[in-house]
Structures are given as structure tokens and as C-alpha cells.
Design an enzyme around this catalytic site. Structure first.
Site, PDB file in Angstrom:
ATOM      1  N   GLN A  38      67.578 -59.348  77.835  1.00  0.00           N
ATOM      2  CA  GLN A  38      67.326 -58.139  76.773  1.00  0.00           C
ATOM      3  C   GLN A  38      67.815 -56.962  77.528  1.00  0.00           C
ATOM      4  OE1 GLN A  38      64.023 -59.919  74.754  1.00  0.00           O
ATOM      5  NE2 GLN A  38      65.045 -58.849  73.127  1.00  0.00           N
ATOM      6  N   ARG A  78      55.180 -55.747  81.596  1.00  0.00           N
ATOM      7  CA  ARG A  78      55.476 -57.300  81.591  1.00  0.00           C
ATOM      8  C   ARG A  78      56.936 -57.527  81.474  1.00  0.00           C
ATOM      9  NH1 ARG A  78      56.012 -60.735  76.229  1.00  0.00           N
ATOM     10  NH2 ARG A  78      56.559 -62.860  77.245  1.00  0.00           N
ATOM     11  N   HIS A 111      61.972 -66.671  79.844  1.00  0.00           N
ATOM     12  CA  HIS A 111      62.119 -65.801  78.481  1.00  0.00           C
ATOM     13  C   HIS A 111      63.457 -66.142  78.114  1.00  0.00           C
ATOM     14  CE1 HIS A 111      60.152 -62.229  76.263  1.00  0.00           C
ATOM     15  NE2 HIS A 111      61.401 -62.681  75.582  1.00  0.00           N
ATOM     16  N   GLU A 166      56.849 -67.853  74.180  1.00  0.00           N
ATOM     17  CA  GLU A 166      57.171 -68.503  72.675  1.00  0.00           C
ATOM     18  C   GLU A 166      57.980 -69.655  72.498  1.00  0.00           C
ATOM     19  OE1 GLU A 166      59.091 -65.077  70.801  1.00  0.00           O
ATOM     20  OE2 GLU A 166      57.663 -63.786  70.571  1.00  0.00           O
ATOM     21  N   ASN A 180      51.907 -63.284  71.195  1.00  0.00           N
ATOM     22  CA  ASN A 180      53.065 -62.275  70.521  1.00  0.00           C
ATOM     23  C   ASN A 180      52.619 -62.330  69.211  1.00  0.00           C
ATOM     24  OD1 ASN A 180      53.835 -62.197  73.078  1.00  0.00           O
ATOM     25  ND2 ASN A 180      55.740 -62.951  72.752  1.00  0.00           N
ATOM     26  N   TYR A 225      54.005 -60.606  65.166  1.00  0.00           N
ATOM     27  CA  TYR A 225      54.951 -59.520  64.564  1.00  0.00           C
ATOM     28  C   TYR A 225      54.383 -59.600  62.988  1.00  0.00           C
ATOM     29  CZ  TYR A 225      57.365 -58.930  68.706  1.00  0.00           C
ATOM     30  OH  TYR A 225      57.820 -58.502  70.078  1.00  0.00           O
ATOM     31  N   GLU A 229      52.904 -59.137  73.167  1.00  0.00           N
ATOM     32  CA  GLU A 229      53.920 -58.470  72.498  1.00  0.00           C
ATOM     33  C   GLU A 229      53.328 -58.035  71.138  1.00  0.00           C
ATOM     34  OE1 GLU A 229      57.818 -60.589  71.813  1.00  0.00           O
ATOM     35  OE2 GLU A 229      57.914 -61.010  74.162  1.00  0.00           O
ATOM     36  N   TRP A 275      55.848 -54.177  72.409  1.00  0.00           N
ATOM     37  CA  TRP A 275      57.288 -54.508  72.649  1.00  0.00           C
ATOM     38  C   TRP A 275      58.045 -53.527  71.639  1.00  0.00           C
ATOM     39  CZ3 TRP A 275      59.710 -58.262  75.365  1.00  0.00           C
ATOM     40  CH2 TRP A 275      61.159 -58.243  75.029  1.00  0.00           C
ATOM     41  N   GLU A 286      68.755 -57.470  71.026  1.00  0.00           N
ATOM     42  CA  GLU A 286      67.530 -58.195  70.182  1.00  0.00           C
ATOM     43  C   GLU A 286      68.334 -59.303  69.558  1.00  0.00           C
ATOM     44  OE1 GLU A 286      64.347 -58.244  69.616  1.00  0.00           O
ATOM     45  OE2 GLU A 286      64.711 -59.701  67.949  1.00  0.00           O
ATOM     46  N   TRP A 287      68.758 -60.356  70.763  1.00  0.00           N
ATOM     47  CA  TRP A 287      69.192 -61.641  70.566  1.00  0.00           C
ATOM     48  C   TRP A 287      70.213 -61.824  69.391  1.00  0.00           C
ATOM     49  CZ3 TRP A 287      67.575 -63.677  74.799  1.00  0.00           C
ATOM     50  CH2 TRP A 287      66.119 -63.347  75.258  1.00  0.00           C
TER      51      TRP A 287
HETATM   52  C1  PNW Z   1      59.987 -62.226  70.343  1.00  0.00           C
HETATM   53  N1  PNW Z   1      60.633 -65.214  64.473  1.00  0.00           N
HETATM   54  O1  PNW Z   1      60.995 -62.969  69.577  1.00  0.00           O
HETATM   55  C2  PNW Z   1      60.466 -62.108  71.797  1.00  0.00           C
HETATM   56  O2  PNW Z   1      59.648 -62.407  72.561  1.00  0.00           O
HETATM   57  C3  PNW Z   1      61.400 -60.918  72.142  1.00  0.00           C
HETATM   58  O3  PNW Z   1      62.163 -61.232  73.140  1.00  0.00           O
HETATM   59  C4  PNW Z   1      61.873 -60.249  70.939  1.00  0.00           C
HETATM   60  O4  PNW Z   1      62.963 -59.253  71.272  1.00  0.00           O
HETATM   61  C5  PNW Z   1      60.694 -59.848  69.895  1.00  0.00           C
HETATM   62  O5  PNW Z   1      60.180 -60.950  69.683  1.00  0.00           O
HETATM   63  C6  PNW Z   1      61.381 -59.184  68.770  1.00  0.00           C
HETATM   64  O6  PNW Z   1      62.079 -60.239  67.809  1.00  0.00           O
HETATM   65  C7  PNW Z   1      60.954 -63.426  68.395  1.00  0.00           C
HETATM   66  O7  PNW Z   1      61.514 -65.298  64.043  1.00  0.00           O
HETATM   67  C8  PNW Z   1      61.919 -63.732  67.718  1.00  0.00           C
HETATM   68  O8  PNW Z   1      59.381 -65.453  64.307  1.00  0.00           O
HETATM   69  C9  PNW Z   1      61.807 -64.400  66.566  1.00  0.00           C
HETATM   70  C10 PNW Z   1      60.791 -64.401  65.861  1.00  0.00           C
HETATM   71  C11 PNW Z   1      59.727 -64.104  66.310  1.00  0.00           C
HETATM   72  C12 PNW Z   1      59.831 -63.593  68.063  1.00  0.00           C
END
Ligand code: PNW
Length: 459
Positions: free
Chosen positions: A18, A75, A119, A165, A294, A296, A367, A413, A420-421
Site C-alpha cells: 500500500q 506496524r 499483508h 486478516e 483489526n 472497522y 488496526e 490505520w 486502498e486496494w
Molecule cells: C484492512 N472488509 O482491510 C487491511 O488490513 C488494510 O490493508 C486496509 O487498508 C484497511 O483494513 C482498510 O480497508 C480490510 O471488507 C479490507 O471487511 C476489507 C474489509 C476489512 C478490512
């Protein structure tokens, strides 16, 4: 003021693909994410990781910036294809040199390195020769890679995370196909998940047998989980919510803390879920010194009533069809720029759930953070929404600690905006702003706010 325990680790996090760029520099080989980005339909803004934040060339500046923000722990992840670019056994000295420089620079600035081994940037040659995580051969190759890292870096790195993850790798990479390698399957997530667990546990065994005593570090795995709250107190909804967390987190955590997959998964998946031999159960059980988490977002869950068979608007559904439940969002919840609802109490409940189910493990939040549309006012990034997010989530962590949960650290994070992927560069998670034309970094208001939290050890 909500004080945190003495010795609490305050950090920030990134990952190699990233931020690093330099995708073919100093002998690095391509990863499955380099390949995945070649198909422009895979990435929202058709971007890739060729330059990213150019951290490969700017790491000194970045570490100085971290230091100026009072950050105590960083990290980051190692790019496996920098260490083994062409095959599973010939290490690339220039790749090793790069991470040595990062580690030494961090230590000379009094910042503790926390290193993730995987990662998501799998060397493309492993995908080409046996389809990567789909084949058990990966266990041995991951172990060789992990041993190489312990060997070269373990004299200075005291905190290791094997895999970031497993849920995202398996569900998004092999189930839904929106992340590399982009496969869609009902079976592969469970198969690759099995190989990920065995790879993790084998690398931990190597660390414990060959390195841990003399190097004195800790090793664990990081898993992600959204909270799943029952939509009503009806028994079937309570059960559905429990099941949803089992399919999300206990899938990977139960084998590590209890020795096998949850029964709710076995009952629904049958032989689609691989079986551990007795020997493998022993290998996997107890294979983490801390619980990396992690987190969110949150969603409500209800049991299916029979009339509907699909979800009604939840986020991050995963392999939902396997779970006999539906996700429901509260329309009143504020959302981040990823459309992920902001529900701080979900983190508290999740921490308490982990504490209870796994008998009070040390938890490290590796995260937590949010993408927001940053407002730029007079050249300054005013990200009050991000400050509010962090304040509410860190307060939720504090409540969990007051209730006896052993949370030992928190990593925001991310340190800076980055790739962002599948969402590309438009989604900004950083506490530091990156101007992608000039690659200049600027701390956002949230970075200065976080500096204050760290210096007071309180929110
Ligand atoms: C994580 N979901 O990714 C990753 O560890 C990071 O690299 C990323 O930038 C960050 O969270 C924010 O997205 C995720 O769909 C990607 O639940 C997708 C999901 C959760 C975490």
C-alpha cells in the site's frame, strides 16, 4: 480524562504494497497484487502499486515524521517478493537490506517495530507454480520465508504478526473475488483458510523452537472482525448474531485458542470445511502469544424467517449464504467514506466477546481507523470527522479495559493515505495526508490530536 494502563502501546500501521512503490526495484519480483492491478477493471481508479507513496525511497522522512508525532510503535509489513522474488529459496540481499534500514532507523528514533510477514502481497511465482494458498506446499514456503525474516531481523524485532486478516485474504480473494487473486468460489475460502492457519502455526513453531528463547520476542496472528449485534432479543436472532461472529472471527481464532473450528461452521459446511488431524490441532492450538485484532465497523443480524434468503444491506457480508442469517443496517448510523457505519460500542462488545470466549487473552488492536473525505482549509487538513471517529473508538477501548479486557495496544490505520486496494487512492485512511502529485506528506489535524493522546496516555 480516560487514562490507559502504563506501558500501553500506541502506534500506527501500514503495509508494504500500500505504501512502498518501487515495485520492480532492487530485485523485487511481482506480487499477486501487481498482477491483479494489471486488469484495470479490478481497481476503482485503475491505479496500481508501482509508485504508491514511494515509501521505499522516503522511509527516513516518514520515520522522522512519525517521531515528530510522538508515535511509539510502527506496524509495517515485509514484502515477501522483495525477499524471495524469483523462487521460494533464493533470498534477495537487497530486499533484506531495505528492511534492515527501516528497522535500524525506527530503533534510532525510539520507535518499536511491529512486523507483519504477510499483508497480501504473495510472490507471483508461488501463484504461478502451485496457485499459492490453494496448495499445501505454501506451508513450507511460508515457513522458509518466515525463518529468513526471524533470522535476519529477529535480533531487533520483538513483535511479529504472521498473517494479516485471513478473512479478507480468503473471502475477498477466493470467495467474492474482489481482491487478488480474484477467484469466486464456495469452497476455496475454507480451503485457503485452512492452509493459512497451518502456515501461521508452522511459522510460530519455527520461531518458538529456533529463535524465541534467544531473541525474546512475541508472535501472533491478526484477524479482522466486524461486530454483529442481534437485531432483537429473540433467541433465534441472538443465535444468528453469535453465529455471524463465529463465521467471521472464530473461524480462525477457535483453532488457535481451542484447537478446532466452531461447531456452527462444521454443522453448516460439512466437508467443505477441511479437517485438522490430531497432530495439526496440537500444532495450531496455542500458536499465538497475543490476539491481534483489526476492527472497522458493525452490523445488526437477524435470523432468516424463511421468506427471504439474502441480506438487506449489511456491509462486509462475507460468505453470507453459508450462515443462514441476514445483515441489517441502522439507517441512522453515520458512515465513513467506505460506507462503513460508525458504531464505537461495537468495538467494546467485540473486545468483551473475545475476552470471554478465549479466556482473557492479551489483545492488541493492530488496526482501527476510517476513510473520510478530508477538508483542506488554508493548506491544512481539517479532518474533524476522523478525530471524532478516533475519540469515540478509543473511548470504547477504554471502557472495555475498565471492564477487565486486557487490551495492550492500539494502532491507528493508517500512518498516511495510501493504496486502498480495490478502492484505489481515492479512499484516504491516513492521519497524514499524501499529495499524490508531489508525494508531500502533511500531518492532518487527527495526527496532532493523536499525538496528544499518546503523550498523555489518555483520551
Ligand atoms: C484492512 N472488509 O482491510 C487491511 O488490513 C488494510 O490493508 C486496509 O487498508 C484497511 O483494513 C482498510 O480497508 C480490510 O471488507 C479490507 O471487511 C476489507 C474489509 C476489512 C478490512
Amino acid at each position: 480524562m480516560k487514562k490507559f494502563p502504563d506501558g500501553f502501546t500506541w502506534g500506527t500501521a501500514t503495509s508494504s504494497f500500500q505504501i512502498e512503490g518501487a515495485w520492480n526495484v532492487d530485485g523485487k519480483g511481482p506480487s499477486i497484487w501487481d498482477t491483479f492491478c494489471e486488469n484495470e477493471t479490478n481497481i476503482a481508479d485503475k491505479s496500481n502499486g508501482h509508485i504508491a507513496c514511494d515509501h521505499y525511497h522516503k522511509f527516513e522522512e516518514d520515520i522522522k515524521l512519525m517521531k515528530s508525532l510522538g508515535i511509539k510503535a510502527y506496524r509495517f509489513s515485509i514484502a515477501w517478493p522483495r525477499i524471495f522474488p524469483n523462487d521460494a529459496n533464493s533470498a534477495n540481499q537487497k530486499g533484506i537490506d531495505f528492511y534492515n534500514k527501516i528497522i535500524d532507523t525506527l530503533l534510532s528514533h525510539d520507535i518499536e517495530p511491529w512486523v507483519t510477514l504477510y499483508h497480501w502481497d504473495l510472490p507471483q511465482h508461488l501463484e504461478d507454480s502451485y496457485k499459492g494458498w490453494i496448495d499445501r506446499k505454501i506451508i513450507n514456503d511460508f515457513n522458509t520465508y518466515a525463518r529468513t525474516c526471524f533470522n535476519h531481523f529477529g535480533d531487533r524485532v520483538k513483535n511479529w504478526i504472521t498473517i494479516n486478516e485471513a478473512w479478507v485474504v480468503t473471502v475477498l480473494g477466493y470467495g467474492i473475488g474482489i481482491f487478488a487473486p480474484g477467484l469466486k468460489s464456495d469452497e476455496l475460502p475454507y480451503k485457503t483458510g485452512h492452509h493459512i492457519l497451518l502456515s501461521h502455526a508452522t511459522a510460530v513453531k519455527t520461531y518458538r523452537e529456533e529463535f524465541q528463547e534467544k531473541q525474546g520476542g512475541k508472535i501472533g496472528m491478526t484477524n479482522n472482525c466486524d461486530w454483529r449485534e442481534a437485531h432483537s432479543q429473540k433467541p433465534e436472532d441472538l443465535e444468528a448474531a453469535q453465529r455471524a461472529v463465529e463465521f467471521f472471527l472464530a473461524w480462525f481464532a477457535d483453532p488457535i485458542y481451542k484447537g478446532d473450528y466452531p461447531l456452527s461452521m462444521r454443522n453448516r459446511l460439512g466437508n467443505r470445511l477441511p479437517h485438522f488431524t490430531e497432530e495439526e490441532k496440537e500444532l495450531v492450538k496455542g500458536s499465538s502469544d497475543f490476539f491481534g485484532l483489526n476492527h472497522y465497523t458493525t452490523s445488526y443480524v437477524a435470523a432468516l424467517t424463511g421468506e427471504e434468503d439474502h441480506s438487506t444491506g449489511g456491509v462486509n457480508e462475507g460468505m453470507i449464504k453459508d450462515q443462514d442469517l441476514k445483515l441489517i443496517q441502522d439507517q441512522s448510523w453515520d458512515k465513513t467514506d467506505m460506507d462503513w457505519p460508525i458504531v464505537p460500542w461495537g468495538l467494546q462488545k467485540l473486545l468483551e466477546w473475545i475476552n470471554e470466549r478465549y479466556d482473557q487473552p492479551d489483545i492488541v488492536i493492530t488496526e482501527n481507523g476510517c476513510a473520510m473525505k478530508d477538508q483542506i482549509v488554508d493548506g491544512k487538513v481539517n479532518d474533524q470527522n476522523r478525530i471524532d471517529f478516533y475519540e469515540s473508538y478509543i473511548s470504547a477501548v477504554h471502557k472495555a479495559i475498565e471492564n477487565g479486557v486486557k487490551v495492550k495496544g492500539y494502532f491507528a490505520w493508517s500512518f498516511m493515505d495510501n493504496f486502498e486496494w480495490a478502492s484505489g487512492y481515492e479512499k484516504r485512511f491516513g492521519i497524514c495526508y499524501v499529495d499524490y502529485n508531489t508525494l508531500k506528506r502533511t500531518p492532518k489535524a487527527s495526527a496532532l490530536w493523536y499525538k496528544n493522546v499518546i503523550s498523555q496516555n489518555a483520551v
